[in-house]
Write an enzyme that holds these catalytic residues in place. Structure first.
Site, PDB file in Angstrom:
ATOM      1  N   GLU A 124      69.819   7.327  37.340  1.00 15.14           N
ATOM      2  CA  GLU A 124      68.636   7.514  36.507  1.00 15.14           C
ATOM      3  C   GLU A 124      68.050   6.192  36.031  1.00 15.14           C
ATOM      4  O   GLU A 124      68.746   5.180  35.941  1.00 15.14           O
ATOM      5  CB  GLU A 124      68.986   8.383  35.287  1.00 15.14           C
ATOM      6  CG  GLU A 124      69.382   9.804  35.663  1.00 15.14           C
ATOM      7  CD  GLU A 124      69.677  10.688  34.464  1.00 15.14           C
ATOM      8  OE1 GLU A 124      69.441  11.903  34.556  1.00 15.14           O
ATOM      9  OE2 GLU A 124      70.147  10.174  33.420  1.00 15.14           O
ATOM     10  N   CYS A 137      64.286   0.648  31.548  1.00 18.97           N
ATOM     11  CA  CYS A 137      65.748   0.609  31.467  1.00 18.97           C
ATOM     12  C   CYS A 137      66.295   1.031  32.827  1.00 18.97           C
ATOM     13  O   CYS A 137      66.085   2.164  33.263  1.00 18.97           O
ATOM     14  CB  CYS A 137      66.224   1.560  30.369  1.00 18.97           C
ATOM     15  SG  CYS A 137      68.024   1.669  30.219  1.00 18.97           S
ATOM     16  N   CYS A 144      80.013   5.048  35.955  1.00 23.79           N
ATOM     17  CA  CYS A 144      80.475   3.892  35.190  1.00 23.79           C
ATOM     18  C   CYS A 144      81.988   3.889  35.157  1.00 23.79           C
ATOM     19  O   CYS A 144      82.630   4.943  35.231  1.00 23.79           O
ATOM     20  CB  CYS A 144      79.912   3.929  33.767  1.00 23.79           C
ATOM     21  SG  CYS A 144      80.202   2.409  32.822  1.00 23.79           S
ATOM     22  N   CYS A 148      83.397   4.404  27.753  1.00 25.21           N
ATOM     23  CA  CYS A 148      83.104   4.301  26.326  1.00 25.21           C
ATOM     24  C   CYS A 148      82.916   5.704  25.759  1.00 25.21           C
ATOM     25  O   CYS A 148      82.116   6.485  26.278  1.00 25.21           O
ATOM     26  CB  CYS A 148      81.852   3.455  26.094  1.00 25.21           C
ATOM     27  SG  CYS A 148      82.025   1.743  26.647  1.00 25.21           S
ATOM     28  N   CYS A 151      79.480   7.397  24.826  1.00 25.13           N
ATOM     29  CA  CYS A 151      78.428   7.311  25.848  1.00 25.13           C
ATOM     30  C   CYS A 151      78.579   8.420  26.881  1.00 25.13           C
ATOM     31  O   CYS A 151      79.652   8.608  27.455  1.00 25.13           O
ATOM     32  CB  CYS A 151      78.494   5.941  26.523  1.00 25.13           C
ATOM     33  SG  CYS A 151      77.266   5.706  27.829  1.00 25.13           S
ATOM     34  N   CYS A 390      69.425   6.169  24.328  1.00 27.04           N
ATOM     35  CA  CYS A 390      70.577   5.300  24.541  1.00 27.04           C
ATOM     36  C   CYS A 390      71.873   6.094  24.493  1.00 27.04           C
ATOM     37  O   CYS A 390      72.133   6.840  23.551  1.00 27.04           O
ATOM     38  CB  CYS A 390      70.584   4.218  23.460  1.00 27.04           C
ATOM     39  SG  CYS A 390      71.923   3.044  23.606  1.00 27.04           S
TER      40      CYS A 390
END
Length: 417
Positions: A124, A137, A144, A148, A151, A390
């Site tokens: 994305e 962004c 990933c 985290c 997230c 975010c």
């Protein structure tokens, strides 16, 4: 260049190494995609394809200009290249764009695209318009590796690194969508588009942040090569001062980032004690706060004019106390860091283990940091209604079946005629 031979390499980190693919994704039709390549690399491919060195150098300069300065995707549009040469190029090469699987627009104007690579991987990107700037962004990996806990992207497994072409392709696609190529881009604004949102130089897209899916410094070579294309004066020509790379703290790569890319640095800090940061940013177990802050102090080019941004997500009863705010000020001053802090209200997602701090608590935290002499604005959440804020990015393909996504894409294509 190693575009013709497969290469695998381990990604360093706290998990087992993951094999990642070569720098250019192979195409089913056998053609080489020129997207993301510097002029010298294009010249090398032209030479391998049969042009002599002098011809290859000339053609690569022309092709580079048409790709990155004019946004052209069809060799027939390259009017300063001989008509007989254009079919020769089209038989061997392609100027790619990521496939758009789904595009969404938030009530606040934020745009999110779900994209697909040639080998069927989904990722994305997000465009955030403001009165005085437009920020894109972009993602650097599919998935990933860092996990985290606050997230949403961190709940995905890492599939692979994005190639330079797939990274640059996001910028190209955004400029396509915003009508920003120098061919009368201002002539076809949608009626509901606010012309006042354009900046003085006539561009909507003014800034890039590497804050999408993935950890950019675990895909360093590809990110560096992509940003060189984006910053090249004869191409997209975006200043390094308008590009920000965000890292969770891959300490060994931070100096190289400053030396070899030279962009602004943002650090996902999010906590000021070992126990809390170990929990919410597991990379802290490998590279602790002291190592991270020292690497920030040593970051090439950091100054009061180019401060390092520390991102701090506000988690209720986890990292948002007055003592946390005072410790944040103490740490940044202890390392004499030219710093600013972005306070980010936690953006919820399904299954999240945390809640957002109360608005009064966020304001109090911000006030303490400001009183300590460090700028600490509270970021206004954008695109929450389309999961574009975010920490919310995660491939929407996990919510829809591949067949449904393909059907939606076909319906959209049919509607466009």
């Amino acid at each position: 260049m190693n575009a013709e031979t497969p290469i695998t390499m381990p990604i360093p980190g706290h998990i087992d190494p993951v094999p990642v693919p070569r720098a250019i994704t192979p195409r089913a039709d056998g053609r080489a995609d020129l997207m993301g390549l510097m002029r010298e690399d294009i010249g090398a491919l032209l030479e391998v394809a049969g042009l002599d060195r002098k011809q290859a150098k000339l053609r690569s300069k022309q092709v580079f200009h048409w790709i990155y300065h004019r946004g052209v995707t069809d060799f027939d549009a390259m009017t300063d290249i001989a008509k007989t040469m254009r079919p020769w190029l089209a038989e061997r090469f392609v100027i790619g764009r990521p496939e758009i699987v789904e595009a969404q627009v938030s009530s606040d104007g934020t745009r999110k695209w779900l994209l697909r690579t040639d080998d069927g991987q989904d990722y994305e990107m997000v465009f955030i318009p403001d009165a005085d700037r437009g920020t894109l962004c972009i993602s650097s990996q599919v998935g990933c590796t860092l996990n985290c806990r606050f997230c949403h992207t961190g709940t995905m497994r890492l599939v692979r690194n994005l190639t330079p072409g797939e990274i640059v392709g996001q910028v190209m696609l955004a400029r396509d969508a915003l009508g920003e190529w120098p061919k009368g881009a201002m002539d076809h604004l949608d009626e509901d588009e606010d012309a006042a949102a354009y900046t003085a130089d006539g561009r909507l897209l003014t800034n890039i942040v590497l804050m999408g899916m993935g950890e950019p410094l675990y895909n360093f070579d590809h990110v560096r090569d992509a940003m060189k294309v984006v910053m090249h004066g004869d191409g997209l020509a975006l200043s390094k001062r308008r590009i920000t790379l965000s890292t969770s703290g891959v300490v060994p790569m931070m100096a190289r980032c400053g030396e070899e890319i030279g962009v602004n640095l943002a650090v996902s800090l999010h906590a000021v004690t070992k126990d809390v940061r170990d929990e919410i940013v597991p990379l802290n177990r490998k590279y602790g706060l002291e190592q991270l802050l020292q690497a920030c102090a040593d970051y090439p080019g950091a100054s009061n004019a180019r401060r390092i941004t520390f991102e701090y997500v506000m988690l209720k009863d986890k990292n948002d106390s007055d003592d946390d705010a005072r410790e944040l000020v103490r740490l940044l001053k202890a390392y004499d860091l030219p710093a600013k802090v972005n306070l980010i209200p936690f953006n919820p997602w399904p299954g999240a283990a945390y809640e957002c701090s109360d608005p009064d608590r966020i304001k109090r935290f911000s006030d303490i940091v400001f009183e300590g002499g460090i700028s600490a604005p509270v970021r206004t959440p954008r695109g929450r209604d389309i999961m574009a804020a975010c920490g919310q990015l995660k491939s929407a393909a996990e919510k829809k079946s591949r067949a449904e996504l393909d059907r939606l894409a076909e319906e959209k294509q049919a509607a466009l005629g």
